[in-house]
Design an enzyme around this catalytic site. Structure first.
Site, PDB file in Angstrom:
ATOM      1  N   HIS A  72       0.820  -1.208   0.000  1.00  0.00           N
ATOM      2  CA  HIS A  72       0.000   0.000   0.000  1.00  0.00           C
ATOM      3  C   HIS A  72       0.859   1.265   0.000  1.00  0.00           C
ATOM      4  O   HIS A  72       0.446   2.290  -0.523  1.00  0.00           O
ATOM      5  CB  HIS A  72      -0.933  -0.014   1.210  1.00  0.00           C
ATOM      6  N   PHE A  73       2.042   1.175   0.539  1.00  0.00           N
ATOM      7  CA  PHE A  73       2.936   2.338   0.607  1.00  0.00           C
ATOM      8  C   PHE A  73       4.083   2.170  -0.381  1.00  0.00           C
ATOM      9  O   PHE A  73       5.250   2.321  -0.053  1.00  0.00           O
ATOM     10  CB  PHE A  73       3.432   2.536   2.038  1.00  0.00           C
TER      11      PHE A  73
END
Length: 100
Positions: A72-73
């Protein structure tokens, strides 16, 4: 831990409820305007499926879509790769020039 960050994150999380309802308007804007579009996506994101990245090409067929080894990052996990992709993307656009 920065001052105000908890409130910002809470507001952002609360606003997610409007995102799905807004998708049709965003997709219509993309179809109508066909902006230059670079999508970098973490293929292991637990919140968003990798297939969702490719969906941008339905609305902007010339979109440049990259699935990266990240979650997600992805920006934090693949910062150098994303910076390189961004630089190349910007240089390739009309008026783009090599960055220092």
């Amino acid at each position: 831990r920065r001052p105000g960050q908890a409130d910002i994150q809470t507001d952002l999380f609360f606003d997610y409820q409007t995102n799905v309802a807004s998708y049709p308007a965003w997709q219509e804007w993309l179809r109508a305007h066909q902006p230059p579009l670079l999508v970098t996506w973490g293929r292991y994101d637990p919140s968003f499926e990798a297939a969702e990245a490719a969906a941008y090409k339905r609305d902007v067929p010339d979109a440049e879509v990259h699935l990266l080894d990240g979650g997600h990052f992805a920006l934090e996990e693949q910062a150098d790769q994303i910076a390189d992709l961004t630089r190349k993307f910007l240089v390739a656009k009309p008026g783009g020039s090599p960055a220092a």
